[in-house]
Structure formats: structure tokens, C-alpha cells
Design a protein around this motif. Sequence first.
Motif, short mmCIF file in Angstrom:
data_model
loop_
_atom_site.label_atom_id
_atom_site.label_comp_id
_atom_site.label_asym_id
_atom_site.label_seq_id
_atom_site.Cartn_x
_atom_site.Cartn_y
_atom_site.Cartn_z
N ALA A 191 -7.92 -51.86 -23.04
CA ALA A 191 -7.59 -52.92 -24.11
C ALA A 191 -6.76 -53.94 -24.15
CB ALA A 191 -7.37 -52.29 -25.54
N GLN A 192 -5.57 -53.70 -22.90
CA GLN A 192 -4.52 -54.66 -22.90
C GLN A 192 -4.89 -55.39 -21.56
OE1 GLN A 192 -1.54 -51.75 -22.75
NE2 GLN A 192 -0.95 -51.82 -25.10
N GLY A 193 -5.98 -55.21 -20.80
CA GLY A 193 -6.34 -55.66 -19.82
C GLY A 193 -5.85 -55.20 -18.33
N GLY A 194 -5.39 -53.90 -18.47
CA GLY A 194 -4.78 -53.18 -17.40
C GLY A 194 -6.03 -52.62 -16.48
N LYS A 195 -5.63 -51.71 -15.38
CA LYS A 195 -6.44 -51.16 -14.42
C LYS A 195 -6.74 -49.96 -15.19
CE LYS A 195 -6.71 -52.90 -10.38
NZ LYS A 195 -6.88 -52.70 -9.07
N VAL A 196 -7.96 -49.35 -14.84
CA VAL A 196 -8.35 -48.23 -15.38
C VAL A 196 -8.91 -47.30 -14.18
CG1 VAL A 196 -10.12 -47.03 -16.68
CG2 VAL A 196 -9.28 -49.01 -17.50
N PRO A 197 -8.32 -46.19 -13.99
CA PRO A 197 -8.74 -45.26 -12.74
C PRO A 197 -10.24 -45.18 -12.69
CG PRO A 197 -7.20 -44.09 -13.88
CD PRO A 197 -7.60 -45.52 -14.72
N LEU A 198 -10.96 -45.35 -11.40
CA LEU A 198 -12.38 -45.55 -10.99
C LEU A 198 -13.08 -44.47 -11.74
CD1 LEU A 198 -14.10 -47.20 -9.49
CD2 LEU A 198 -14.17 -45.71 -7.81
N GLU A 199 -12.85 -43.30 -11.68
CA GLU A 199 -13.77 -42.31 -12.22
C GLU A 199 -13.72 -42.07 -13.61
OE1 GLU A 199 -16.21 -38.94 -11.68
OE2 GLU A 199 -15.49 -40.56 -10.23
N ILE A 200 -12.49 -42.48 -14.20
CA ILE A 200 -12.64 -42.73 -15.77
C ILE A 200 -13.40 -43.95 -16.50
CG2 ILE A 200 -11.09 -43.19 -17.89
CD1 ILE A 200 -8.88 -41.33 -16.54
N ASN A 201 -13.29 -44.79 -15.44
CA ASN A 201 -13.77 -46.12 -15.95
C ASN A 201 -15.55 -46.14 -15.87
OD1 ASN A 201 -14.16 -48.99 -16.34
ND2 ASN A 201 -14.14 -49.66 -14.35
N ARG A 202 -15.84 -45.32 -14.73
CA ARG A 202 -17.29 -45.15 -14.60
C ARG A 202 -17.76 -44.29 -15.77
NH1 ARG A 202 -20.77 -41.34 -12.09
NH2 ARG A 202 -18.89 -39.94 -11.32
N HIS A 203 -16.99 -43.14 -16.30
CA HIS A 203 -17.67 -42.51 -17.63
C HIS A 203 -17.44 -43.33 -18.68
CE1 HIS A 203 -18.87 -39.19 -15.06
NE2 HIS A 203 -17.81 -39.28 -14.45
N LEU A 204 -16.36 -44.14 -18.84
CA LEU A 204 -16.05 -44.83 -20.09
C LEU A 204 -17.21 -45.92 -20.38
CD1 LEU A 204 -13.99 -45.14 -22.27
CD2 LEU A 204 -12.73 -46.71 -21.12
N ARG A 205 -17.46 -46.73 -19.29
CA ARG A 205 -18.54 -48.03 -19.38
C ARG A 205 -19.76 -47.24 -19.81
NH1 ARG A 205 -17.77 -52.66 -17.35
NH2 ARG A 205 -15.59 -53.15 -16.14
N LYS A 206 -20.10 -45.75 -19.12
CA LYS A 206 -21.39 -45.38 -19.65
C LYS A 206 -21.57 -45.04 -21.06
CE LYS A 206 -24.48 -41.46 -18.18
NZ LYS A 206 -24.60 -40.45 -17.42
N THR A 207 -20.39 -44.50 -21.58
CA THR A 207 -20.25 -44.06 -23.09
C THR A 207 -20.25 -45.12 -23.86
OG1 THR A 207 -18.78 -42.09 -22.20
CG2 THR A 207 -18.87 -42.71 -24.57
N LEU A 208 -19.58 -46.15 -23.39
CA LEU A 208 -19.50 -47.28 -24.43
C LEU A 208 -20.90 -48.02 -24.27
CD1 LEU A 208 -16.08 -49.03 -23.41
CD2 LEU A 208 -16.86 -47.68 -25.26
N LYS A 209 -21.80 -47.93 -23.18
CA LYS A 209 -22.91 -48.62 -22.99
C LYS A 209 -24.18 -47.78 -23.86
CE LYS A 209 -26.57 -49.86 -19.62
NZ LYS A 209 -26.99 -49.71 -18.37
N GLU A 210 -23.74 -46.66 -24.15
CA GLU A 210 -24.71 -45.52 -24.67
C GLU A 210 -24.48 -46.20 -26.17
OE1 GLU A 210 -23.98 -41.86 -23.67
OE2 GLU A 210 -25.29 -42.06 -21.55
N ALA A 211 -23.03 -46.26 -26.43
CA ALA A 211 -22.75 -46.45 -27.97
C ALA A 211 -23.26 -47.82 -28.43
CB ALA A 211 -21.20 -46.54 -28.10
N ARG A 212 -23.31 -48.80 -27.37
CA ARG A 212 -24.13 -50.26 -27.83
C ARG A 212 -25.40 -50.35 -28.08
NH1 ARG A 212 -19.86 -52.23 -23.81
NH2 ARG A 212 -17.83 -52.59 -25.21
N SER A 213 -26.04 -49.35 -27.32
CA SER A 213 -27.29 -49.25 -27.47
C SER A 213 -27.99 -48.81 -28.43
CB SER A 213 -27.97 -48.53 -25.97
OG SER A 213 -27.75 -47.22 -26.39
#
Length: 126
Positions: A91-113
Motif C-alpha cells: 500500500a505504501q509502494g514498497g516491495k513484497v516478497p515474491l511468494e506472498i506477492n503471488r498469492h496476494l495477487r491471486k486473492t485480490l484478483k478473485e475478489a475483484r472478479s
Amino acid sequence: MAEPTSLTRQVPDAPAVDGEQSSPGCGDGLRERVRQLEQAVVSHAVIGQASGVLMAWTRCSPQEAWAKLVRVSQHANVKVRLVAEAVVAAAQGGKVPLEINRHLRKTLKEARSRPMPSEDATPQPR
């Protein structure tokens, strides 16, 4: 002088404050408990912030935001606190660890769909 309460009789020596020497009667168990409680307070604050970010991003309830944090935590196999720290960092524009980022993006994509409830979809009283 007033008689000490039962609470003060149970704790013979108070734990050390920053920079002070601890009393000989203060055990390692008490210090560890204080450390755990301090960590819990910090974790609770970060998790609350991350929940707020997720609620804003996905327009979900606090319970749904918590479920999203838990889901990412389970799929990435990391503690919820670390997922929350990653969400706040994102949220602050920082870096997110790769594994967390992958699952977070998937979860957010499902929420937006999922369709967002519209204001006119609220049942009207008859």
C-alpha cells in the motif's frame, strides 16, 4: 503505610525497564512473556492496518479481509503477521516478497472478479 495487595505479593520483583538491571527474582519466563505480549501488540496493529487496506482495495468486510490474510498466509506458508506487513508495504509502494506477492495477487484478483453489491440492490422495505 497501606498493606500491599495480593497482586503485588505475587510479583516480588518487577521486570527491568529499558536500561535498568533486572532484579534477581525476575525469571526468564517473565521476560519472555513480556516479549511475546509486546510482539502481539505490534502484530495486532499491523494486521489491523492490513485489514483496512484490503477492505479499501476490495470493498470487503473486516471478516472477509481477515479471511483473505489467512488464505494468503496458508497458501504462501508464512505467518499472518508477515502477510500483513507485506500488504501494508504494498500500500505504501514498497516491495513484497515474491511468494506472498503471488498469492496476494491471486486473492485480490478473485475478489475483484466477484460483482460488487450496488446501492440499488439493497432490498427496500414494503
